[in-house]
Design an enzyme around this catalytic site. Structure first.
Site, mmCIF file in Angstrom:
data_model
loop_
_atom_site.group_PDB
_atom_site.id
_atom_site.type_symbol
_atom_site.label_atom_id
_atom_site.label_comp_id
_atom_site.label_asym_id
_atom_site.label_seq_id
_atom_site.Cartn_x
_atom_site.Cartn_y
_atom_site.Cartn_z
ATOM 1 C CB THR A 112 -0.953 0.001 1.201
ATOM 2 O OG1 THR A 112 -1.931 -1.034 1.018
ATOM 3 C CG2 THR A 112 -1.672 1.341 1.335
ATOM 4 C CD GLN A 154 -1.952 -11.189 -4.594
ATOM 5 O OE1 GLN A 154 -1.537 -12.330 -4.721
ATOM 6 N NE2 GLN A 154 -2.388 -10.735 -3.438
ATOM 7 C CG HIS A 191 2.078 -9.604 3.711
ATOM 8 N ND1 HIS A 191 0.839 -10.199 3.711
ATOM 9 C CD2 HIS A 191 1.921 -8.385 3.159
ATOM 10 C CE1 HIS A 191 -0.047 -9.355 3.172
ATOM 11 N NE2 HIS A 191 0.586 -8.253 2.840
ATOM 12 C CB THR A 199 14.650 4.867 12.260
ATOM 13 O OG1 THR A 199 14.996 6.101 12.898
ATOM 14 C CG2 THR A 199 15.724 3.829 12.558
ATOM 15 C CB CYS A 212 -7.604 -4.569 1.154
ATOM 16 S SG CYS A 212 -5.839 -4.935 1.313
#
Length: 379
Positions: free
Chosen positions: A70, A177, A199, A235, A323
């Site tokens: 995103t 994807q 992920h 950071t 989502c």
């Protein structure tokens, strides 16, 4: 439990966890600090960036670490649109992820951009002639996804990129994807910028990357200390960056073999469901499809009802985009394909992984048959 919702997320690879662990414990330094711990963190971050750049076919300086797909999509779309002086016209499709559509809608609402949606056919493929007709002198960006997260349809990104470049504009590809299944290098996708999420690859949630050609001027989303060459202040998450680089390398090393094997499993799942349930309707392109995704409409049911029946039988899948979970509205992706709104609410998506087995597919097909027949019998 048989987990067939890998398009939503996948478990972290053990090798990735092992590689990340030192940077979460003893080697915890801030890469901007000028001492031994900071220097070690800086070297680890630079190494991860270089390895990921090789995967993207980019220079290390062209890779920006993000918090996921995103953010990468937002940075690409808003960053390019606001940083490039060419014009205020954007072209995309109606079947993009919400991150793309909402980023573009923000630019329309707040900055006055004009937006054109290129139509797709009943399989979800972009009409290239229509795309060519939409490109203008003031088109500043074309953004498409390489593979749809709900129906698995693949786009001709190289051809789309060629049209965009011929018109003098910039091409962004959402490869969230596609990563792990396709070559997601900038050249292979015909793109100037490519966004991915960790992920989906076996890295942890909360890390991703954007590869963007160095000639592009990107307006940053986050302002602060100027990390990531000013494209993303804050950071850096060194452990996650190390994990993402390794996950990308591992997925690329086994990509061709995994794609071939999972394609066979996907086709077996489709064949079993279609043979047992003649009213089942496959959505998306039968030919141009990710190896991992098989999505169906089950007439006379509700998608949520089928999912509950599947879970009762030990199979986990989804109705589409994670989502958009919980929404009562039919999928905009399916509506763009011309699916009736009531039929769209019967959607179920199965998404496989390299760990999926033939036994998993056989059991999932049997569970689907039982769940659907139980619902249609009740009606």
């Amino acid at each position: 439990m048989i987990y067939l919702d890998h398009a939503a997320t996948s478990p972290v690879r053990p090798e990735v966890l092992q590689a990340m662990w030192p940077h979460l414990t003893g080697e915890f330094g801030n890469p901007s600090s000028h001492h031994a711990l900071g220097d070690a963190a800086s070297r680890a971050l630079a190494d991860a960036r270089s390895r990921l750049a090789g995967w993207f076919g980019a220079r290390p300086s062209e890779v920006t670490f993000t918090s996921g797909g995103t953010e990468g999509i937002n940075l690409a779309i808003k960053g390019i649109a606001l940083g490039q002086p060419r014009g205020r016209h954007i072209v995309t499709t109606p079947i993009e992820h919400e991150a793309t559509l909402e980023s573009i809608n923000f630019l329309r609402r707040v900055h006055g951009f004009d937006v054109s949606l290129v139509p797709v056919d009943a399989d979800g493929r972009v009409d290239l002639d229509s795309l060519a007709g939409l490109l203008r002198d003031d088109t500043t960006l074309v953004s498409v996804m390489a593979a749809n997260n709900e129906i698995g349809t693949l786009q001709e990104t190289a051809a789309i990129g060629a049209l965009a470049h011929a018109a003098g504009t910039v091409m962004h590809v959402d490869a969230v994807q596609a990563a792990g299944w396709l070559d997601v290098s900038l050249d292979a996708l015909g793109a100037d910028a490519v966004s991915i999420s960790g992920h989906k690859l076996g890295a942890p949630k909360g890390v991703g990357a954007l590869a963007a050609r160095s000639r592009l001027v990107l307006e940053p989303l986050l302002h602060g200390g100027g990390q990531e060459r000013g494209r993303r202040s804050g950071t850096e998450n060194v452990a996650a960056a190390v994990g993402l680089a390794l996950a990308a390398e591992l997925s690329e090393a086994g990509r061709e073999e995994a794609s071939e094997r999972v394609t066979m499993l996907r086709d077996d799942l489709i064949a079993r469901i279609e043979a047992a349930l003649p009213s089942a309707r496959l959505t998306g392109s039968r030919e141009h499809r990710l190896p991992s995704i098989a999505s169906f409409l089950f007439a006379g049911t509700s998608g949520e009802g089928v999912l509950l029946g599947l879970e009762e039988r030990g199979v986990v899948s989804s109705s589409g985009s994670a989502c958009a979970a919980g929404s009562d509205e039919p999928s905009p992706v399916l509506l763009a394909l011309g699916v009736d709104p009531l039929d769209a609410q019967t959607a179920v998506r199965f998404s496989l992984s390299p760990a999926t087995t033939a036994a998993d597919v056989e059991a999932a097909a049997a569970a689907t048959t039982e769940a659907v027949k139980a619902l249609t019998h009740l009606r």
